[in-house]
Write an enzyme that holds these catalytic residues in place. Structure first.
Site, PDB file in Angstrom:
ATOM      1  N   HIS A  20       3.860  -5.137   3.588  1.00 25.89           N
ATOM      2  CA  HIS A  20       3.887  -5.691   4.944  1.00 25.89           C
ATOM      3  C   HIS A  20       3.471  -7.152   4.905  1.00 25.89           C
ATOM      4  CE1 HIS A  20       4.227  -1.787   6.934  1.00 25.89           C
ATOM      5  NE2 HIS A  20       3.289  -1.340   6.119  1.00 25.89           N
TER       6      HIS A  20
ATOM      7  N   HIS B 169      -1.795 -10.693  -0.928  1.00 21.55           N
ATOM      8  CA  HIS B 169      -1.020 -10.446  -2.154  1.00 21.55           C
ATOM      9  C   HIS B 169      -1.713  -9.431  -3.064  1.00 21.55           C
ATOM     10  CE1 HIS B 169       1.223 -13.875  -0.678  1.00 21.55           C
ATOM     11  NE2 HIS B 169       2.215 -13.449  -1.455  1.00 21.55           N
TER      12      HIS B 169
ATOM     13  N   CYS C 154       6.564   6.400   4.000  1.00 18.50           N
ATOM     14  CA  CYS C 154       5.441   5.506   3.689  1.00 18.50           C
ATOM     15  C   CYS C 154       4.520   6.089   2.618  1.00 18.50           C
ATOM     16  CB  CYS C 154       4.655   5.179   4.952  1.00 18.50           C
ATOM     17  SG  CYS C 154       5.618   4.234   6.142  1.00 18.50           S
TER      18      CYS C 154
ATOM     19  N   HIS D 132       0.847  -1.190   0.000  1.00 20.26           N
ATOM     20  CA  HIS D 132       0.000   0.000   0.000  1.00 20.26           C
ATOM     21  C   HIS D 132       0.878   1.233   0.000  1.00 20.26           C
ATOM     22  CE1 HIS D 132      -0.071   0.874   4.611  1.00 20.26           C
ATOM     23  NE2 HIS D 132       1.002   0.192   4.306  1.00 20.26           N
TER      24      HIS D 132
ATOM     25  N   HIS E 147       4.862   0.365  -0.465  1.00 24.58           N
ATOM     26  CA  HIS E 147       5.704  -0.540   0.314  1.00 24.58           C
ATOM     27  C   HIS E 147       4.806  -1.672   0.813  1.00 24.58           C
ATOM     28  CE1 HIS E 147       3.899   2.078   3.367  1.00 24.58           C
ATOM     29  NE2 HIS E 147       4.080   1.089   4.225  1.00 24.58           N
TER      30      HIS E 147
END
Length: 148
Positions: free
Chosen positions: A54, A93, A46, A27, A52
């Site tokens: 997670h 994903h 961010c 996101h 990026h």
């Protein structure tokens, strides 16, 4: 040990069960309600235009009466199916901002991801059963949402 004045068969017991699920998603922290400069100031690195990712860990906790016949608050197999439908299918994903319509106008912060999961879990779980959504964005960043 003191005896209860109520028979064990008449006591309603409340239990909490938690199912843990992990998913990976990317996101970009960006609000359409802020200017590009404000977004950079608020979200820092961010706000990278390329985003990026997670490896999120989510704990879904339900709370309810322990059924005297089954011994369960709810069947964990059913909870697993609900989690697959609400979390894994739409989020795993995926690019949250581009693949999940909910985040088209809402910043994809972990707080808002927790709200998204809550709002969709509460629609398919039996009434008044959902207690808490806890998301570990990282080992150090954790969000708890209880529908408030």
């Amino acid at each position: 040990m003191a005896e209860s004045s109520t028979s064990n068969n008449a006591v309603e017991r409340i239990g909490y069960i938690t199912r843990v699920q992990s998913f990976s998603a990317c996101h970009r922290l960006h609000s359409i309600h802020l200017s590009d400069e404000e977004n950079k100031k608020v979200f820092g690195k961010c706000n990278n235009p390329n985003g990026h990712g997670h490896n999120y860990k989510v704990e879904v906790t339900v709370r309810g009466k322990i059924d005297r016949l089954t011994g369960m608050v709810m069947n964990l197999t059913d909870l697993k199916k609900y989690i697959e439908k609400v979390i894994m299918a739409p989020l795993d994903h995926k690019n949250l901002d581009k693949d999940v319509p909910y985040f088209a106008s809402i910043a994809s912060t972990t707080e808002n991801v927790a709200v998204y999961i809550w709002d969709n879990m509460v629609k398919i779980l039996p009434p008044d059963l959902l207690y808490e959504i806890k998301i570990y964005e990282t080992d150090n960043n954790i969000v708890v949402y209880r529908g408030e």
